[in-house]
Design a protein around this motif. Sequence first.
Motif, PDB file in Angstrom:
ATOM      1  N   ALA A 109      56.002 -32.905  45.456  1.00 18.50           N
ATOM      2  CA  ALA A 109      57.358 -32.440  45.152  1.00 18.50           C
ATOM      3  C   ALA A 109      57.826 -32.578  43.940  1.00 18.50           C
ATOM      4  O   ALA A 109      58.845 -32.275  43.482  1.00 18.50           O
ATOM      5  N   LEU A 110      56.946 -33.263  43.102  1.00 19.97           N
ATOM      6  CA  LEU A 110      57.584 -33.687  41.779  1.00 19.97           C
ATOM      7  C   LEU A 110      57.550 -32.374  40.906  1.00 19.97           C
ATOM      8  O   LEU A 110      56.668 -31.456  41.441  1.00 19.97           O
ATOM      9  N   PRO A 111      58.372 -32.074  40.109  1.00 12.67           N
ATOM     10  CA  PRO A 111      58.022 -30.754  39.240  1.00 12.67           C
ATOM     11  C   PRO A 111      56.933 -30.854  38.091  1.00 12.67           C
ATOM     12  O   PRO A 111      56.594 -32.080  37.874  1.00 12.67           O
ATOM     13  N   ASN A 112      56.432 -29.417  37.958  1.00 13.05           N
ATOM     14  CA  ASN A 112      55.142 -29.596  37.266  1.00 13.05           C
ATOM     15  C   ASN A 112      55.671 -29.416  35.795  1.00 13.05           C
ATOM     16  O   ASN A 112      56.243 -28.200  35.359  1.00 13.05           O
ATOM     17  N   PRO A 113      55.237 -30.221  34.958  1.00 12.32           N
ATOM     18  CA  PRO A 113      55.822 -30.145  33.420  1.00 12.32           C
ATOM     19  C   PRO A 113      55.166 -28.937  32.945  1.00 12.32           C
ATOM     20  O   PRO A 113      55.599 -28.205  32.183  1.00 12.32           O
ATOM     21  N   ALA A 114      53.758 -28.506  33.369  1.00 16.16           N
ATOM     22  CA  ALA A 114      53.088 -27.434  32.718  1.00 16.16           C
ATOM     23  C   ALA A 114      53.909 -26.274  32.978  1.00 16.16           C
ATOM     24  O   ALA A 114      53.960 -25.234  32.331  1.00 16.16           O
ATOM     25  N   LEU A 115      54.342 -26.213  34.263  1.00 18.23           N
ATOM     26  CA  LEU A 115      55.193 -24.849  34.731  1.00 18.23           C
ATOM     27  C   LEU A 115      56.570 -24.778  34.183  1.00 18.23           C
ATOM     28  O   LEU A 115      56.807 -23.776  33.352  1.00 18.23           O
ATOM     29  N   ILE A 116      57.042 -25.973  33.757  1.00 20.15           N
ATOM     30  CA  ILE A 116      58.448 -25.967  32.817  1.00 20.15           C
ATOM     31  C   ILE A 116      57.962 -25.379  31.492  1.00 20.15           C
ATOM     32  O   ILE A 116      58.932 -24.660  30.900  1.00 20.15           O
ATOM     33  N   LEU A 117      56.877 -26.089  31.050  1.00 21.75           N
ATOM     34  CA  LEU A 117      56.856 -25.544  29.599  1.00 21.75           C
ATOM     35  C   LEU A 117      56.294 -24.231  29.647  1.00 21.75           C
ATOM     36  O   LEU A 117      56.820 -23.647  28.599  1.00 21.75           O
ATOM     37  N   THR A 118      55.527 -23.765  30.527  1.00 20.42           N
ATOM     38  CA  THR A 118      55.289 -22.038  30.634  1.00 20.42           C
ATOM     39  C   THR A 118      56.532 -21.368  30.641  1.00 20.42           C
ATOM     40  O   THR A 118      56.608 -20.344  29.985  1.00 20.42           O
ATOM     41  N   LYS A 119      57.341 -21.825  31.531  1.00 21.76           N
ATOM     42  CA  LYS A 119      58.602 -21.075  31.694  1.00 21.76           C
ATOM     43  C   LYS A 119      59.522 -21.000  30.440  1.00 21.76           C
ATOM     44  O   LYS A 119      59.969 -19.962  30.047  1.00 21.76           O
ATOM     45  N   LEU A 120      59.394 -22.172  29.771  1.00 16.14           N
ATOM     46  CA  LEU A 120      60.493 -22.240  28.564  1.00 16.14           C
ATOM     47  C   LEU A 120      59.634 -21.367  27.347  1.00 16.14           C
ATOM     48  O   LEU A 120      60.246 -20.766  26.962  1.00 16.14           O
ATOM     49  N   PHE A 121      58.195 -21.444  27.190  1.00 16.06           N
ATOM     50  CA  PHE A 121      57.586 -20.554  26.670  1.00 16.06           C
ATOM     51  C   PHE A 121      57.848 -19.125  26.654  1.00 16.06           C
ATOM     52  O   PHE A 121      58.140 -18.199  25.899  1.00 16.06           O
TER      53      PHE A 121
END
Lengths: 186, 170
Positions: free
Chosen positions: B25-37
């Motif tokens: 259930a934890l957020p995926n930091p890689a996903l967050i970074l890709t969304k940011l990018f």
Amino acid sequence: MVGMSVLRSAAAFAARLNPLKSGNFAPNLLSRTAIRTDKVAVRWESHGKQMFVIKPTGYYDTRFLKLLRFYILLTGIPVAVIVTAVNVFVGEAELAEIPEGYEPEHWEYYKHPITRWITRNFFDSPAKDYEKMMALIHIETEKAEMRLKQQEVRKHMRMNGDGPWFQIETLDKNLIDHSVKSTPDN
Amino acid sequence: MTSDSDKNAYPEPPRQTPVVDKQTALPNPALILTKLFYYSVDLPVTTFKELVDGIQSGNKQKYYHQKFRRVPDLTECTEGDYLCYYEAEMQWRRDYKVDQEIVKVVQERLRACQQREGASYQQNCANEIQQFSEVAKAYQSRYGDLGAYASSRKCLMKQKERMMAANAKA
């Protein structure tokens, strides 16, 4: 002294007092207009007191940098504007298969529009360059063949002596005076 | 990634990105970074490109890859026929360039495969590894140490040496 209020004189007296400074003893304080000479009100400009800074001349440096910027940007800015305009408004070509029975012109093999323009207006097509090189090679081949043939012919003519070369001109035989040995008794 | 913008003429191989299988259930930091990018770089750049494409869509020029006819090889030229030598040399140079690009493509495939598979690349990319080793060996044996002044003649002499070595070994 009569019209002056007590408060005013007291205020004037108190304003001039500064127990830490020198000169605060009785004879100086009693007069109404004591002129202070150790502090003077100075009016400066907005950026503080103007100083005369002594430093080496920057005239030549700034002149050089200004001229450098000017001459670089004189052609730099038009070139940048033109290249940006071409890239935004004309754009690069797209790759496509060669249609059946169609022979593309030599500039249609390049992608960027400026390259296409240059090859269209200033350069010969690669096929023409190829043919030019082949023509040069053909000329040189013919020259080499001619030279070899000439050497061969020269050798033969020199050895055999029956060709038009290597003929040594001699005097006409009718000019020979045979009277010296024409009779057996001479 | 090819440098040509039109992928219909010379298509790339299909992508092999694996499907995501999330078990926490934890957020995926890689996903967050890709969304940011994506929102800070990708989206503005893509909208600008689409704008520019809209401006250019009317008059799109086309460019083609040139097809050259095959000419007789250096081995099929009579001696002293310098024109034949020249044409064979030019053809050899074009083939040299093509072979260099082939090696680069195979290398790129191996690199992509290694990046995809991660730690288990030696097992999963066996095909690509084998293909690359074959291609590299072939390139090395044919064009290997010819140097900067390589020519078709030197390549032919290298082939002769190879054949002589093969004969001597057999």
